[in-house]
Motif scaffolding. Structure first.
Motif, mmCIF file in Angstrom:
data_model
loop_
_atom_site.group_PDB
_atom_site.id
_atom_site.type_symbol
_atom_site.label_atom_id
_atom_site.label_comp_id
_atom_site.label_asym_id
_atom_site.label_seq_id
_atom_site.Cartn_x
_atom_site.Cartn_y
_atom_site.Cartn_z
ATOM 1 N N TRP A 36 44.171 -15.767 -26.406
ATOM 2 C CA TRP A 36 44.460 -14.601 -25.580
ATOM 3 C C TRP A 36 45.551 -13.757 -26.229
ATOM 4 C CZ3 TRP A 36 41.637 -13.520 -21.275
ATOM 5 C CH2 TRP A 36 40.872 -14.551 -20.744
ATOM 6 N N PHE A 37 45.347 -12.463 -26.135
ATOM 7 C CA PHE A 37 46.349 -11.476 -26.490
ATOM 8 C C PHE A 37 46.581 -10.628 -25.245
ATOM 9 C CE2 PHE A 37 46.694 -11.504 -31.216
ATOM 10 C CZ PHE A 37 45.777 -12.505 -31.479
ATOM 11 N N ARG A 38 47.637 -9.840 -25.255
ATOM 12 C CA ARG A 38 47.862 -8.934 -24.139
ATOM 13 C C ARG A 38 48.454 -7.632 -24.645
ATOM 14 N NH1 ARG A 38 52.805 -12.166 -21.012
ATOM 15 N NH2 ARG A 38 54.449 -11.725 -22.545
ATOM 16 N N GLN A 39 48.199 -6.586 -23.873
ATOM 17 C CA GLN A 39 48.722 -5.281 -24.235
ATOM 18 C C GLN A 39 49.163 -4.549 -22.975
ATOM 19 O OE1 GLN A 39 46.159 -2.860 -26.700
ATOM 20 N NE2 GLN A 39 47.893 -1.598 -27.350
ATOM 21 N N ALA A 40 50.440 -4.238 -22.931
ATOM 22 C CA ALA A 40 51.006 -3.479 -21.825
ATOM 23 C C ALA A 40 51.014 -2.007 -22.204
ATOM 24 C CB ALA A 40 52.417 -3.963 -21.522
ATOM 25 N N PRO A 41 51.043 -1.115 -21.220
ATOM 26 C CA PRO A 41 51.055 0.327 -21.511
ATOM 27 C C PRO A 41 52.206 0.708 -22.430
ATOM 28 C CG PRO A 41 50.634 -0.043 -19.188
ATOM 29 C CD PRO A 41 50.989 -1.383 -19.771
ATOM 30 N N GLY A 42 51.893 1.449 -23.487
ATOM 31 C CA GLY A 42 52.920 1.908 -24.404
ATOM 32 C C GLY A 42 53.424 0.870 -25.370
ATOM 33 N N LYS A 43 52.820 -0.314 -25.354
ATOM 34 C CA LYS A 43 53.255 -1.385 -26.251
ATOM 35 C C LYS A 43 52.117 -1.843 -27.137
ATOM 36 C CE LYS A 43 56.933 -3.260 -23.317
ATOM 37 N NZ LYS A 43 57.497 -4.507 -22.710
ATOM 38 N N GLN A 44 52.487 -2.492 -28.229
ATOM 39 C CA GLN A 44 51.475 -3.031 -29.120
ATOM 40 C C GLN A 44 50.869 -4.301 -28.539
ATOM 41 O OE1 GLN A 44 53.372 -3.513 -32.969
ATOM 42 N NE2 GLN A 44 52.652 -1.511 -33.623
ATOM 43 N N ARG A 45 49.664 -4.582 -28.959
ATOM 44 C CA ARG A 45 49.024 -5.822 -28.540
ATOM 45 C C ARG A 45 49.812 -6.995 -29.090
ATOM 46 N NH1 ARG A 45 42.620 -6.449 -29.285
ATOM 47 N NH2 ARG A 45 42.760 -4.840 -27.666
ATOM 48 N N GLU A 46 50.045 -7.998 -28.257
ATOM 49 C CA GLU A 46 50.789 -9.166 -28.707
ATOM 50 C C GLU A 46 49.995 -10.440 -28.423
ATOM 51 O OE1 GLU A 46 54.438 -10.072 -26.709
ATOM 52 O OE2 GLU A 46 53.661 -9.655 -24.712
ATOM 53 N N TRP A 47 50.169 -11.390 -29.295
ATOM 54 C CA TRP A 47 49.511 -12.684 -29.169
ATOM 55 C C TRP A 47 50.176 -13.488 -28.050
ATOM 56 C CZ3 TRP A 47 52.042 -17.359 -30.864
ATOM 57 C CH2 TRP A 47 51.238 -18.497 -30.728
ATOM 58 N N VAL A 48 49.351 -14.183 -27.274
ATOM 59 C CA VAL A 48 49.863 -14.991 -26.172
ATOM 60 C C VAL A 48 49.691 -16.483 -26.444
ATOM 61 C CG1 VAL A 48 49.604 -15.550 -23.724
ATOM 62 C CG2 VAL A 48 49.390 -13.169 -24.495
ATOM 63 N N ALA A 49 48.465 -16.893 -26.740
ATOM 64 C CA ALA A 49 48.215 -18.320 -26.923
ATOM 65 C C ALA A 49 46.881 -18.516 -27.621
ATOM 66 C CB ALA A 49 48.209 -19.048 -25.580
ATOM 67 N N THR A 50 46.745 -19.674 -28.282
ATOM 68 C CA THR A 50 45.539 -20.013 -29.016
ATOM 69 C C THR A 50 45.220 -21.487 -28.816
ATOM 70 O OG1 THR A 50 46.041 -18.358 -30.710
ATOM 71 C CG2 THR A 50 44.485 -20.084 -31.305
ATOM 72 N N VAL A 51 43.927 -21.804 -28.797
ATOM 73 C CA VAL A 51 43.504 -23.198 -28.744
ATOM 74 C C VAL A 51 42.355 -23.394 -29.730
ATOM 75 C CG1 VAL A 51 41.943 -22.740 -26.800
ATOM 76 C CG2 VAL A 51 42.721 -25.083 -27.252
ATOM 77 N N THR A 52 42.408 -24.493 -30.479
ATOM 78 C CA THR A 52 41.360 -24.789 -31.442
ATOM 79 C C THR A 52 40.289 -25.673 -30.816
ATOM 80 O OG1 THR A 52 42.384 -26.812 -32.255
ATOM 81 C CG2 THR A 52 43.099 -24.749 -33.275
ATOM 82 N N THR A 53 39.227 -25.902 -31.546
ATOM 83 C CA THR A 53 38.152 -26.770 -31.076
ATOM 84 C C THR A 53 38.676 -28.173 -30.789
ATOM 85 O OG1 THR A 53 36.600 -25.523 -32.450
ATOM 86 C CG2 THR A 53 35.853 -27.659 -31.621
ATOM 87 N N GLU A 54 39.640 -28.603 -31.584
ATOM 88 C CA GLU A 54 40.204 -29.943 -31.427
ATOM 89 C C GLU A 54 41.227 -30.026 -30.292
ATOM 90 O OE1 GLU A 54 40.223 -28.224 -34.278
ATOM 91 O OE2 GLU A 54 38.475 -29.168 -35.223
ATOM 92 N N GLY A 55 41.542 -28.861 -29.713
ATOM 93 C CA GLY A 55 42.471 -28.866 -28.595
ATOM 94 C C GLY A 55 43.913 -28.592 -28.962
ATOM 95 N N ARG A 56 44.163 -28.252 -30.210
ATOM 96 C CA ARG A 56 45.536 -27.912 -30.595
ATOM 97 C C ARG A 56 45.892 -26.550 -30.034
ATOM 98 N NH1 ARG A 56 48.174 -25.273 -34.754
ATOM 99 N NH2 ARG A 56 46.230 -24.778 -35.819
ATOM 100 N N THR A 57 47.050 -26.465 -29.418
ATOM 101 C CA THR A 57 47.466 -25.224 -28.763
ATOM 102 C C THR A 57 48.745 -24.662 -29.376
ATOM 103 O OG1 THR A 57 48.696 -26.457 -27.079
ATOM 104 C CG2 THR A 57 46.409 -25.884 -26.577
ATOM 105 N N ASP A 58 48.869 -23.370 -29.304
ATOM 106 C CA ASP A 58 50.083 -22.672 -29.726
ATOM 107 C C ASP A 58 50.363 -21.563 -28.720
ATOM 108 O OD1 ASP A 58 48.903 -23.263 -32.884
ATOM 109 O OD2 ASP A 58 50.955 -23.802 -32.358
#
Length: 120
Positions: A36-58
């Protein structure tokens, strides 16, 4: 082609919770990373979180301890459980997927986004 369908965005009060979903469909061999990424009005898109097939999260530092990303590989669906929401979390949340087609060509797709509003 891969389609990403997001759902779950809504208006919530500060301190509240929401759960976003993103289901991938189409013709592909596998999706290695969903996030997931997110973008607020007037701001750049920012990374929120990632999950791999193996379940590793960041997670981005701004959401660590409050957001939880998970994935159902059988359904090609990624979830984002958001707790203790703050007004600064308000944004359009966009699903992101990276994978490969059956010919091993890499793909990268973005969803249309789902609106999260945090306000009293």
């Amino acid at each position: 082609q891969v389609q990403l369908a997001e759902s779950g965005g809504n208006l919530v009060q500060p301190g509240g919770s929401l759960r976003l979903s993103c289901a991938a469909s189409g013709s592909f061999a596998s999706i290695t990373t969903m996030g997931w990424f997110r973008q607020a009005p007037g701001k750049q898109r920012e990374w929120v979180a990632t999950v791999t097939t193996e379940g590793r999260t960041d997670y981005a530092d701004s959401v660590k301890g409050r957001f939880t990303i998970s994935r159902d590989n059988a359904k090609n669906t990624v979830y984002l459980q958001m707790n203790s929401l703050k007004p600064e979390d308000a944004a359009v949340y966009v699903c992101h997927a990276v994978g490969v087609y059956s010919d091993f060509q890499r793909f990268e797709y973005w969803g249309q986004g789902t609106q999260v509003t945090v306000s009293s």
